[in-house]
Design a protein around this motif. Structure first.
Motif, short mmCIF file in Angstrom:
data_model
loop_
_atom_site.label_atom_id
_atom_site.label_comp_id
_atom_site.label_asym_id
_atom_site.label_seq_id
_atom_site.Cartn_x
_atom_site.Cartn_y
_atom_site.Cartn_z
N GLU A 151 0.80 -1.15 -0.12
CA GLU A 151 0.05 -0.08 0.10
C GLU A 151 0.81 1.34 -0.11
O GLU A 151 0.61 2.25 -0.85
CB GLU A 151 -0.78 -0.04 1.06
CG GLU A 151 -1.87 -0.77 1.20
CD GLU A 151 -2.92 -1.04 2.32
OE1 GLU A 151 -2.53 -0.29 3.43
OE2 GLU A 151 -3.77 -1.85 2.45
N LYS A 152 1.89 1.31 0.67
CA LYS A 152 2.82 2.28 0.76
C LYS A 152 3.53 2.44 -0.51
O LYS A 152 3.66 3.70 -1.12
CB LYS A 152 3.76 2.11 1.80
CG LYS A 152 3.26 2.45 3.31
CD LYS A 152 4.27 2.42 4.54
CE LYS A 152 3.92 2.49 5.71
NZ LYS A 152 5.05 2.33 6.85
N LEU A 153 3.97 1.47 -1.16
CA LEU A 153 4.57 1.68 -2.32
C LEU A 153 3.55 2.19 -3.43
O LEU A 153 3.99 2.78 -4.40
CB LEU A 153 5.09 0.13 -2.64
CG LEU A 153 5.86 0.31 -4.19
CD1 LEU A 153 7.19 0.74 -4.05
CD2 LEU A 153 6.21 -1.43 -4.36
N ALA A 154 2.48 1.54 -3.42
CA ALA A 154 1.45 2.00 -4.39
C ALA A 154 1.12 3.54 -4.20
O ALA A 154 0.90 4.40 -5.15
CB ALA A 154 0.13 1.30 -4.39
N GLU A 155 1.07 3.89 -2.89
CA GLU A 155 0.84 5.31 -2.69
C GLU A 155 1.92 6.29 -3.09
O GLU A 155 1.77 7.48 -3.63
CB GLU A 155 0.75 5.66 -1.01
CG GLU A 155 0.36 7.27 -0.59
CD GLU A 155 0.00 7.39 0.65
OE1 GLU A 155 0.53 8.13 1.13
OE2 GLU A 155 -0.65 6.34 1.10
N ALA A 156 3.36 5.78 -3.21
CA ALA A 156 4.51 6.45 -3.49
C ALA A 156 4.68 6.53 -4.97
O ALA A 156 4.95 7.64 -5.53
CB ALA A 156 5.81 5.78 -2.95
N ARG A 157 4.02 5.50 -5.71
CA ARG A 157 4.01 5.57 -7.01
C ARG A 157 3.14 6.45 -7.47
O ARG A 157 3.32 7.36 -8.57
CB ARG A 157 3.84 4.02 -7.75
CG ARG A 157 4.95 3.13 -7.64
CD ARG A 157 4.82 1.84 -8.26
NE ARG A 157 5.62 0.96 -8.20
CZ ARG A 157 5.62 -0.18 -8.08
NH1 ARG A 157 4.41 -0.94 -7.96
NH2 ARG A 157 6.72 -1.04 -7.75
N LYS A 158 1.68 6.50 -6.81
CA LYS A 158 0.87 7.44 -7.28
C LYS A 158 1.29 9.03 -7.24
O LYS A 158 1.09 9.88 -8.26
CB LYS A 158 -0.31 7.32 -6.58
CG LYS A 158 -1.39 8.15 -6.98
CD LYS A 158 -2.91 7.87 -6.14
CE LYS A 158 -4.03 8.79 -6.17
NZ LYS A 158 -4.82 8.58 -5.39
N LYS A 159 2.09 9.19 -6.20
CA LYS A 159 2.41 10.50 -5.90
C LYS A 159 3.58 10.99 -7.01
O LYS A 159 3.50 12.08 -7.44
CB LYS A 159 3.10 10.66 -4.76
CG LYS A 159 2.06 10.83 -3.28
CD LYS A 159 2.96 10.97 -2.26
CE LYS A 159 1.80 10.95 -1.21
NZ LYS A 159 2.52 11.25 0.04
N GLU A 160 4.61 10.16 -7.39
CA GLU A 160 5.37 10.51 -8.46
C GLU A 160 4.89 10.57 -9.66
O GLU A 160 5.18 11.45 -10.51
CB GLU A 160 6.49 9.20 -8.55
CG GLU A 160 7.57 8.91 -7.16
CD GLU A 160 8.27 10.45 -7.27
OE1 GLU A 160 8.74 11.10 -8.17
OE2 GLU A 160 8.16 11.03 -6.04
N GLU A 161 3.90 9.79 -10.32
CA GLU A 161 3.21 9.91 -11.51
C GLU A 161 2.43 11.12 -11.43
O GLU A 161 2.36 11.88 -12.61
CB GLU A 161 2.16 8.73 -11.47
CG GLU A 161 2.58 7.43 -11.75
CD GLU A 161 1.72 6.27 -12.02
OE1 GLU A 161 0.63 6.42 -11.86
OE2 GLU A 161 2.09 4.89 -12.11
N GLN A 162 1.61 11.55 -10.21
CA GLN A 162 1.16 12.75 -10.13
C GLN A 162 1.90 14.00 -10.33
O GLN A 162 1.76 14.91 -11.19
CB GLN A 162 0.47 13.02 -8.78
CG GLN A 162 -0.45 14.18 -8.70
CD GLN A 162 -1.13 14.26 -7.27
OE1 GLN A 162 -0.43 13.63 -6.39
NE2 GLN A 162 -2.01 15.05 -7.10
#
Length: 142
Positions: A15-26
């Protein structure tokens, strides 16, 4: 560590990894040239890179350099543009990454690519399964 605890820990990490990826894409979608926008901190125009907008002030935009100087409310806020009255108290601001009209992205975002189908040539076997060449079967009608 039992299996349930391992599974729970794995889920938390995912979940933390998915959130970090989402922030980077954003963030990649907000990196670019913000035409017509002036940094209220240093006066640079246009803002190139990330643009940060204060959620507490009616019209307060800063560039990356001034945002880093703000340091999440622990640093300082400048008013080099001097076109409006701004609070110089760092705690009085809440900046978020922002983009609006006049934005020109500098990072090409890559979505999932689809493999295109191979184009059939006249002497290839026909796609209908007749066993004939394309030019003598379905391709001959076109």
């Amino acid at each position: 560590m039992d299996d349930a605890a391992k599974a729970a820990k794995r889920k938390e990490i995912e979940e933390k990894l998915a959130e970090a990826r989402k922030k980077e894409e954003q963030k990649a979608t907000f990196f670019g040239e913000h035409r017509g926008i002036t940094c209220d901190g240093c006066g640079v125009v246009p803002i190139v890179g990330f643009r940060y907008r204060c959620q507490k002030c009616p019209n307060h935009d800063t560039c990356e350099v001034c945002y880093e100087r703000w340091d999440g409310g622990k640093g300082s806020v400048a008013n080099g543009h001097a076109q409006q009255e701004l609070s110089l108290d760092p705690a009085a601001h809440d900046f978020v990454v922002h983009k609006a009209g006049g934005f020109k992205p500098m990072v090409k975002t890559q979505g999932a690519t689809q493999k295109s189908e191979k184009k059939l040539k006249p002497n290839d076997p026909c796609h209908c399964g007749s066993g004939k060449k394309l030019k003598k079967c379905c391709g001959g009608a076109a």
